[in-house]
Scaffold this motif. Sequence first.
Motif, PDB file in Angstrom:
ATOM      1  N   ARG A 190      70.060  37.754  92.064  1.00 42.67           N
ATOM      2  CA  ARG A 190      71.398  38.350  92.250  1.00 42.67           C
ATOM      3  C   ARG A 190      71.432  39.081  93.583  1.00 42.67           C
ATOM      4  O   ARG A 190      70.432  39.654  94.026  1.00 42.67           O
ATOM      5  CB  ARG A 190      71.750  39.355  91.151  1.00 42.67           C
ATOM      6  N   VAL A 233      73.296  43.451  91.942  1.00 44.49           N
ATOM      7  CA  VAL A 233      72.400  44.294  91.157  1.00 44.49           C
ATOM      8  C   VAL A 233      71.520  45.079  92.131  1.00 44.49           C
ATOM      9  O   VAL A 233      70.844  44.476  92.975  1.00 44.49           O
ATOM     10  CB  VAL A 233      71.513  43.439  90.220  1.00 44.49           C
ATOM     11  N   TRP A 241      78.600  45.409  90.292  1.00 44.08           N
ATOM     12  CA  TRP A 241      78.586  44.180  89.499  1.00 44.08           C
ATOM     13  C   TRP A 241      79.986  43.593  89.405  1.00 44.08           C
ATOM     14  O   TRP A 241      80.188  42.395  89.569  1.00 44.08           O
ATOM     15  CB  TRP A 241      78.026  44.435  88.105  1.00 44.08           C
ATOM     16  N   ILE A 249      67.803  37.518  87.460  1.00 40.78           N
ATOM     17  CA  ILE A 249      68.138  38.872  87.931  1.00 40.78           C
ATOM     18  C   ILE A 249      67.685  39.059  89.377  1.00 40.78           C
ATOM     19  O   ILE A 249      68.419  39.602  90.204  1.00 40.78           O
ATOM     20  CB  ILE A 249      67.507  39.930  87.011  1.00 40.78           C
ATOM     21  N   THR A 256      72.580  50.142  81.287  1.00 42.99           N
ATOM     22  CA  THR A 256      73.684  49.658  82.113  1.00 42.99           C
ATOM     23  C   THR A 256      74.281  48.378  81.547  1.00 42.99           C
ATOM     24  O   THR A 256      75.491  48.165  81.635  1.00 42.99           O
ATOM     25  CB  THR A 256      73.219  49.447  83.562  1.00 42.99           C
ATOM     26  N   ASP A 257      73.470  47.538  80.941  1.00 42.44           N
ATOM     27  CA  ASP A 257      73.988  46.296  80.363  1.00 42.44           C
ATOM     28  C   ASP A 257      75.054  46.586  79.307  1.00 42.44           C
ATOM     29  O   ASP A 257      76.096  45.924  79.264  1.00 42.44           O
ATOM     30  CB  ASP A 257      72.862  45.481  79.727  1.00 42.44           C
ATOM     31  N   ALA A 265      76.675  51.148  89.862  1.00 43.81           N
ATOM     32  CA  ALA A 265      76.121  49.845  89.469  1.00 43.81           C
ATOM     33  C   ALA A 265      77.195  48.977  88.813  1.00 43.81           C
ATOM     34  O   ALA A 265      77.261  47.766  89.060  1.00 43.81           O
ATOM     35  CB  ALA A 265      74.939  50.033  88.522  1.00 43.81           C
ATOM     36  N   GLU A 274      72.237  42.058  96.241  1.00 44.57           N
ATOM     37  CA  GLU A 274      72.118  43.519  96.170  1.00 44.57           C
ATOM     38  C   GLU A 274      73.363  44.123  96.807  1.00 44.57           C
ATOM     39  O   GLU A 274      73.905  43.560  97.767  1.00 44.57           O
ATOM     40  CB  GLU A 274      70.856  43.985  96.891  1.00 44.57           C
ATOM     41  N   ALA A 298      67.252  48.468  89.991  1.00 45.79           N
ATOM     42  CA  ALA A 298      67.577  47.923  88.667  1.00 45.79           C
ATOM     43  C   ALA A 298      66.833  46.609  88.434  1.00 45.79           C
ATOM     44  O   ALA A 298      66.386  46.333  87.313  1.00 45.79           O
ATOM     45  CB  ALA A 298      69.083  47.717  88.539  1.00 45.79           C
ATOM     46  N   LYS A 299      66.684  45.811  89.481  1.00 47.01           N
ATOM     47  CA  LYS A 299      65.930  44.567  89.353  1.00 47.01           C
ATOM     48  C   LYS A 299      64.470  44.859  89.010  1.00 47.01           C
ATOM     49  O   LYS A 299      63.889  44.220  88.133  1.00 47.01           O
ATOM     50  CB  LYS A 299      65.985  43.774  90.663  1.00 47.01           C
TER      51      LYS A 299
END
Length: 140
Positions: free
Chosen positions: A133, A86, A80, A130, A46-47, A76, A135, A90-91
């Motif tokens: 962040r 996030v 973002w 992370i 995803t990054d 996702a 949700e 994913a975290k």
Amino acid sequence: MPALAEPPTPDLLRRGRGSRVAWLILGLLLVGIGFVGIFLPLLPTTDFMLLALPCFARSSPRLEAWLLDHPRFGPAIRAWRRDRAVPRHAKVMAGLGMAVGYAIFWLHVRPNWLVSLGVAAFLLFWIIWIARRREPEAGQ
């Protein structure tokens, strides 16, 4: 919430052809690396899709819309983009991936204590970042 492919904006049309092609190539390269990340557990997928999004915004609204509407990555990416949020899973996966990566690093490289501590501190910083962040809200 599908993202409609909009006609090119005046800003996009003002960009030179070479610039748009360079952004397009970079975006495609990032999507390719992200695709490889599907199969390699320590490479984040995803990054790289998030990094490809602004490249496509500067080169191809159609590919930008495709990425935003993608069934797997779209939610996702939209979360973002909209809220800098996030998802919890994913975290968790990011934290586990960093922990496993550190363990593999430590077992195979056997760094001295200073390097080991430095890498651990670096990864701990990003895990905390992370985890802090927001949700995405349910239903978005």
